[in-house]
Structures are given as structure tokens and as C-alpha cells.
Design a protein around this motif. Structure first.
Motif, PDB file in Angstrom:
ATOM      1  N   SER A   1       0.681  -1.239   0.026  1.00 21.38           N
ATOM      2  CA  SER A   1       0.066   0.054  -0.002  1.00 21.38           C
ATOM      3  C   SER A   1       0.797   1.178   0.097  1.00 21.38           C
ATOM      4  O   SER A   1       0.225   2.308  -0.259  1.00 21.38           O
ATOM      5  CB  SER A   1      -0.903  -0.077   1.232  1.00 21.38           C
ATOM      6  OG  SER A   1      -0.329  -0.050   2.336  1.00 21.38           O
TER       7      SER A   1
ATOM      8  N   PHE B   1      -1.307  -4.719   3.110  1.00 24.02           N
ATOM      9  CA  PHE B   1      -2.631  -5.408   3.467  1.00 24.02           C
ATOM     10  C   PHE B   1      -3.238  -6.285   2.901  1.00 24.02           C
ATOM     11  O   PHE B   1      -2.566  -6.602   1.727  1.00 24.02           O
ATOM     12  CB  PHE B   1      -3.719  -4.085   3.600  1.00 24.02           C
ATOM     13  CG  PHE B   1      -3.904  -3.659   2.190  1.00 24.02           C
ATOM     14  CD1 PHE B   1      -5.022  -4.120   1.367  1.00 24.02           C
ATOM     15  CD2 PHE B   1      -3.449  -2.404   1.731  1.00 24.02           C
ATOM     16  CE1 PHE B   1      -5.330  -3.483   0.060  1.00 24.02           C
ATOM     17  CE2 PHE B   1      -3.616  -1.931   0.432  1.00 24.02           C
ATOM     18  CZ  PHE B   1      -4.425  -2.532  -0.315  1.00 24.02           C
TER      19      PHE B   1
ATOM     20  N   ASP C   1       3.129  -1.554  14.581  1.00 19.78           N
ATOM     21  CA  ASP C   1       2.883  -0.970  13.381  1.00 19.78           C
ATOM     22  C   ASP C   1       2.837  -2.245  12.379  1.00 19.78           C
ATOM     23  O   ASP C   1       3.604  -2.662  11.802  1.00 19.78           O
ATOM     24  CB  ASP C   1       3.681   0.092  12.943  1.00 19.78           C
ATOM     25  CG  ASP C   1       3.259   0.772  11.485  1.00 19.78           C
ATOM     26  OD1 ASP C   1       2.263   0.336  11.010  1.00 19.78           O
ATOM     27  OD2 ASP C   1       4.298   1.749  11.089  1.00 19.78           O
ATOM     28  N   TYR C   2       1.346  -2.760  12.478  1.00 17.27           N
ATOM     29  CA  TYR C   2       1.210  -4.052  11.877  1.00 17.27           C
ATOM     30  C   TYR C   2       1.477  -4.146  10.139  1.00 17.27           C
ATOM     31  O   TYR C   2       1.875  -5.298   9.822  1.00 17.27           O
ATOM     32  CB  TYR C   2      -0.200  -4.570  12.261  1.00 17.27           C
ATOM     33  CG  TYR C   2      -0.114  -5.112  13.688  1.00 17.27           C
ATOM     34  CD1 TYR C   2       0.418  -6.236  14.309  1.00 17.27           C
ATOM     35  CD2 TYR C   2      -0.719  -4.401  14.433  1.00 17.27           C
ATOM     36  CE1 TYR C   2       0.250  -6.439  15.702  1.00 17.27           C
ATOM     37  CE2 TYR C   2      -0.966  -4.458  16.014  1.00 17.27           C
ATOM     38  CZ  TYR C   2      -0.342  -5.982  16.464  1.00 17.27           C
ATOM     39  OH  TYR C   2      -0.378  -6.171  17.541  1.00 17.27           O
ATOM     40  N   PRO C   3       1.108  -3.028   9.577  1.00 13.61           N
ATOM     41  CA  PRO C   3       1.271  -3.115   7.975  1.00 13.61           C
ATOM     42  C   PRO C   3       2.749  -2.719   7.685  1.00 13.61           C
ATOM     43  O   PRO C   3       2.900  -3.059   6.478  1.00 13.61           O
ATOM     44  CB  PRO C   3       0.446  -1.930   7.604  1.00 13.61           C
ATOM     45  CG  PRO C   3      -0.426  -1.585   8.651  1.00 13.61           C
ATOM     46  CD  PRO C   3       0.200  -1.886  10.010  1.00 13.61           C
TER      47      PRO C   3
ATOM     48  N   ALA D   1     -10.040  -4.164   0.747  1.00 12.56           N
ATOM     49  CA  ALA D   1      -8.926  -4.152   1.528  1.00 12.56           C
ATOM     50  C   ALA D   1      -9.203  -4.391   2.897  1.00 12.56           C
ATOM     51  O   ALA D   1     -10.067  -4.257   3.381  1.00 12.56           O
ATOM     52  CB  ALA D   1      -8.343  -2.775   1.648  1.00 12.56           C
ATOM     53  N   ILE D   2      -8.401  -5.586   3.308  1.00  9.27           N
ATOM     54  CA  ILE D   2      -8.918  -6.495   4.810  1.00  9.27           C
ATOM     55  C   ILE D   2      -7.468  -6.086   5.764  1.00  9.27           C
ATOM     56  O   ILE D   2      -6.572  -6.367   5.476  1.00  9.27           O
ATOM     57  CB  ILE D   2      -8.747  -7.646   4.599  1.00  9.27           C
ATOM     58  CG1 ILE D   2     -10.166  -8.283   3.521  1.00  9.27           C
ATOM     59  CG2 ILE D   2      -9.291  -8.373   5.934  1.00  9.27           C
ATOM     60  CD1 ILE D   2     -10.320  -9.468   3.194  1.00  9.27           C
ATOM     61  N   TRP D   3      -7.886  -5.191   6.869  1.00 12.92           N
ATOM     62  CA  TRP D   3      -6.937  -4.693   7.794  1.00 12.92           C
ATOM     63  C   TRP D   3      -6.989  -5.450   9.045  1.00 12.92           C
ATOM     64  O   TRP D   3      -6.152  -4.993   9.939  1.00 12.92           O
ATOM     65  CB  TRP D   3      -7.170  -3.086   8.074  1.00 12.92           C
ATOM     66  CG  TRP D   3      -7.141  -2.575   6.903  1.00 12.92           C
ATOM     67  CD1 TRP D   3      -8.324  -1.958   5.852  1.00 12.92           C
ATOM     68  CD2 TRP D   3      -5.797  -2.192   6.475  1.00 12.92           C
ATOM     69  NE1 TRP D   3      -7.411  -1.313   5.030  1.00 12.92           N
ATOM     70  CE2 TRP D   3      -6.346  -1.147   5.279  1.00 12.92           C
ATOM     71  CE3 TRP D   3      -4.612  -1.926   6.476  1.00 12.92           C
ATOM     72  CZ2 TRP D   3      -4.971  -0.514   4.468  1.00 12.92           C
ATOM     73  CZ3 TRP D   3      -3.534  -1.607   6.029  1.00 12.92           C
ATOM     74  CH2 TRP D   3      -3.936  -0.506   4.941  1.00 12.92           C
ATOM     75  N   THR D   4      -7.666  -6.630   9.216  1.00 11.92           N
ATOM     76  CA  THR D   4      -7.651  -7.692  10.342  1.00 11.92           C
ATOM     77  C   THR D   4      -6.307  -8.102  10.518  1.00 11.92           C
ATOM     78  O   THR D   4      -6.094  -8.955   9.548  1.00 11.92           O
ATOM     79  CB  THR D   4      -9.116  -8.333  10.268  1.00 11.92           C
ATOM     80  OG1 THR D   4     -10.204  -7.727  10.133  1.00 11.92           O
ATOM     81  CG2 THR D   4      -8.986  -9.484  11.365  1.00 11.92           C
ATOM     82  N   VAL D   5      -6.022  -7.876  11.627  1.00 14.28           N
ATOM     83  CA  VAL D   5      -4.457  -8.724  11.862  1.00 14.28           C
ATOM     84  C   VAL D   5      -4.728 -10.128  12.074  1.00 14.28           C
ATOM     85  O   VAL D   5      -4.881 -10.449  13.492  1.00 14.28           O
ATOM     86  CB  VAL D   5      -3.486  -7.949  12.872  1.00 14.28           C
ATOM     87  CG1 VAL D   5      -2.312  -8.865  12.937  1.00 14.28           C
ATOM     88  CG2 VAL D   5      -3.459  -6.858  12.268  1.00 14.28           C
TER      89      VAL D   5
ATOM     90  N   ASP E   1       4.372  -0.919   3.297  1.00 18.57           N
ATOM     91  CA  ASP E   1       3.208  -1.213   4.237  1.00 18.57           C
ATOM     92  C   ASP E   1       2.423  -2.064   3.478  1.00 18.57           C
ATOM     93  O   ASP E   1       2.548  -1.859   2.063  1.00 18.57           O
ATOM     94  CB  ASP E   1       2.485   0.110   4.502  1.00 18.57           C
ATOM     95  CG  ASP E   1       3.246   0.762   5.279  1.00 18.57           C
ATOM     96  OD1 ASP E   1       4.114   0.619   6.191  1.00 18.57           O
ATOM     97  OD2 ASP E   1       2.926   2.309   5.411  1.00 18.57           O
TER      98      ASP E   1
ATOM     99  N   TRP F   1      -2.446 -12.436   7.793  1.00 14.08           N
ATOM    100  CA  TRP F   1      -1.774 -11.273   8.230  1.00 14.08           C
ATOM    101  C   TRP F   1      -0.288 -11.688   8.763  1.00 14.08           C
ATOM    102  O   TRP F   1       0.565 -11.344   8.336  1.00 14.08           O
ATOM    103  CB  TRP F   1      -2.447 -10.043   8.895  1.00 14.08           C
ATOM    104  CG  TRP F   1      -1.694  -8.889   8.969  1.00 14.08           C
ATOM    105  CD1 TRP F   1      -0.493  -8.674   9.403  1.00 14.08           C
ATOM    106  CD2 TRP F   1      -2.309  -7.676   8.351  1.00 14.08           C
ATOM    107  NE1 TRP F   1      -0.335  -7.147   9.179  1.00 14.08           N
ATOM    108  CE2 TRP F   1      -1.360  -6.804   8.465  1.00 14.08           C
ATOM    109  CE3 TRP F   1      -3.498  -7.682   7.661  1.00 14.08           C
ATOM    110  CZ2 TRP F   1      -1.790  -5.210   8.082  1.00 14.08           C
ATOM    111  CZ3 TRP F   1      -3.669  -6.136   7.093  1.00 14.08           C
ATOM    112  CH2 TRP F   1      -2.812  -5.129   7.523  1.00 14.08           C
TER     113      TRP F   1
END
Length: 305
Positions: free
Chosen positions: A45, A98, A138-140, A107-111, A96, A115
Motif C-alpha cells: 500500500s 494489507f 505497526d502491523y502493516p 482491503a482487509i486490515w484485520t490482523v 506497508d 496477516w
């Protein structure tokens, strides 16, 4: 999944932008490809970020000015504590990512486990993951720093990054490939060759590429080569080094040769841009030749001999 790997790669290249470290860029694309083989659609991203773009992000949620320009935007929430020059994105050393829905539309942002699996692939390729940080998760975020501080990078020091890929290839061409057919037709019309437009990269097409190169070297550099489609010592020694910014028919031949070897340079437009540089770098590493982003004698010989 209905979304194609090529779509994810193309989107990721666009989002990373110019200014990426070639090892970071190539490793990011390899991460996307490896995840895809495991049934996970992932997209980059963000990649390189200018100092001005960093200032705009830092100014969200606070009063801030940079280089005499006001970047304050207190109406928004704080999104980063990194000022310009204090993010590895500013040096093309961070990305970054996703997760993408199987149809490529969301876009799926669930960790979740997917992921975390992508992050594990990234770490295997040499990235450090922001999800492992203790103070701020900072997961992404994934980065390769080469052990350099921001002060060292600001001073112009270049990181030495380990290249952890044994082979980095785009999907191989096969008989009936429409782009190979287009290359064959271009060779026939431009260099008066007479190869069958069957989409198969065989000896005749390789010979036609050599004829094209010999013709261009004669016309542009007065090399006085025999245009016979054979790769000999005279043709090898007559080759010219190409690097980013080069343009013309010889660059087109380089792009075509890279594609034939399974390394996609993007549009075959005769312009040596970022996609061509990335494909060349990947090819050089996979072929265990000097990975300097320059198509010199060693690279030409490996491509066409």
C-alpha cells in the motif's frame, strides 16, 4: 482467488513509487508472489515517501511546519510520530501492506493468521516487522535498514542489504504467449526477420533478437558487425551498457530478452524505467551475475549466448 497475481504485482509497483531501494522493492514483490502461492492475496500500500509527504502525515493532528510551509491539520487524528527524515519510507527502505479480498475489491486490515503469515514471509526475506515492536505496534509496516540510523541515511550513507532470494522470477513465458507473439511480429517488421509468430521463445526468436541488437549497434554506434543472428565474441564485445534512463530500440531488445527469460519489465516501450530496472535486478540475482542494475557485457552474454 479470482484476482490475478499480475494485478497484485502491478498495483504494488504503482503504490511503492519511485525511489525504492531495489532490494527492498524486489523482496516486496517476491513476498506478494509467495503469499499468492499460499492462497493469500496481499498488496503493497505504500513504499517511498518524500519528505513533504512525511511532513503532511506528521502534521495530521498537530501544529507543524516544514521548510517554511505549514502542514498543520489539527482536525485529523495523529497517524505518525515520525518527522521528515525519521521514517525509513523516506529512503525507500520500508513498505506497508494489507490483505486483499479474493476478488481484489476490498482491503482487509484485520490482523489475523493470514496477516501474520505474510509478515512471516516478509521476515524470511529479510524484513523487520512493525508488529514485533514493543512500544508501538505497526502491523502493516516492514522495513530493511541495513543497520543504519536516520542520521547516517541523512548523511548519504547507503545501506548494504542482504539479498535472501535464491531465485526471483515472474511467471515463465509459454507457447502461445500473446506478448511473445507481439515481440516476434515487431522483430519481423523492424529487422526483416522471418520467424513464426507462435508465442514460443525458441532458437529462431533468440537469433532474431541478436540480429536486432547487431543491427542497432551498427546503426547507432558504427560497430560494423555481421548481422547473422549469432552470438560471438565480436558481438559480445560490441554491446553497450544500459542503465535506468536509457531509451530506444536497444532498450526494447533488453526488455524483450528479459521477458523471454521470465522476468517481466512491464511495458515493452523502449524506456528503461523502474519496472525494467527491477526485472533486470531480479534476473541478475537469479542468474548469479553482478546485480548492479546495469545491463553490461555480462548481462547481455547471459541473456543471449
Amino acid at each position: 482467488m479470482t484476482i490475478a497475481l499480475r494485478t497484485l504485482l502491478d498495483r504494488s509497483v504503482k503504490k511503492m513509487g519511485k525511489g525504492m531501494n531495489p532490494v527492498v522493492k524486489a523482496s516486496a514483490l517476491e513476498m506478494v508472489e509467495r503469499a499468492y502461492t499460499e492462497g493469500i492475496a496481499v498488496q503493497i500500500s505504500a513504499g517511498h515517501r518524500s519528505m513533504e509527504e512525511q511532513a503532511e502525515l506528521y502534521g495530521r493532528g498537530r501544529a507543524y511546519s516544514y521548510n517554511g510551509k505549514n502542514y498543520s491539520n489539527v482536525a485529523k487524528s495523529i497517524v505518525t510520530n515520525a518527522k521528515p527524515g525519521q521514517s525509513y519510507h523516506n529512503y525507500g527502505l520500508a513498505i506497508d501492506f494489507f490483505i486483499v479480498s479474493d476478488d481484489g475489491k476490498r482491503a482487509i486490515w484485520t490482523v489475523d493468521s493470514k496477516w501474520q503469515r505474510v509478515a512471516a514471509i516478509g521476515k524470511d526475506l529479510g524484513f523487520k516487522w512493525g508488529g514485533d515492536w514493543s512500544s508501538f505496534k505497526d502491523y502493516p509496516h516492514l522495513e530493511m535498514t541495513g543497520g543504519l540510523s536516520f542520521t547516517q541515511l541523512q548523511a548519504g550513507k547507503e545501506p548494504h542489504l542482504p539479498f535472501k532470494l535464491e531465485k526471483m522470477e515472474m511467471p515463465k513465458t509459454c507457447k502461445g504467449d500473446s506478448l511473445v507473439i507481439s515481440i516476434q511480429k515487431t522483430l519481423n517488421s523492424r529487422y526483416k526477420t522471418n520467424i513464426e509468430g507462435d508465442g514460443d521463445y525458441g532458437p529462431e526468436t533468440r537469433s532474431a533478437l541478436i540480429k536486432g541488437l547487431q543491427t542497432e549497434l551498427n546503426q547507432q554506434y558504427n560497430k560494423k558487425l555481421v548481422v547473422d543472428g549469432k552470438w560471438g565474441p565480436k558481438t559480445k564485445s560490441a554491446t553497450v551498457a544500459l542503465k535506468k534512463g536509457a531509451a530506444g530500440n536497444i532498450t526494447w531488445i533488453l526488455q524483450a530478452a528479459l521477458y523471454m527469460k521470465g522476468f517481466n519489465p512491464g511495458a515493452l516501450d523502449g524506456d528503461f524505467g523502474g519496472n525494467t530496472e527491477s526485472a533486470l535486478f531480479q534476473y541478475q540475482k537469479a542468474s548469479k551475475i553482478s546485480a548492479d542494475n546495469i545491463a553490461g557485457q555480462e548481462t547481455w552474454n547471459d541473456l543471449l549466448a
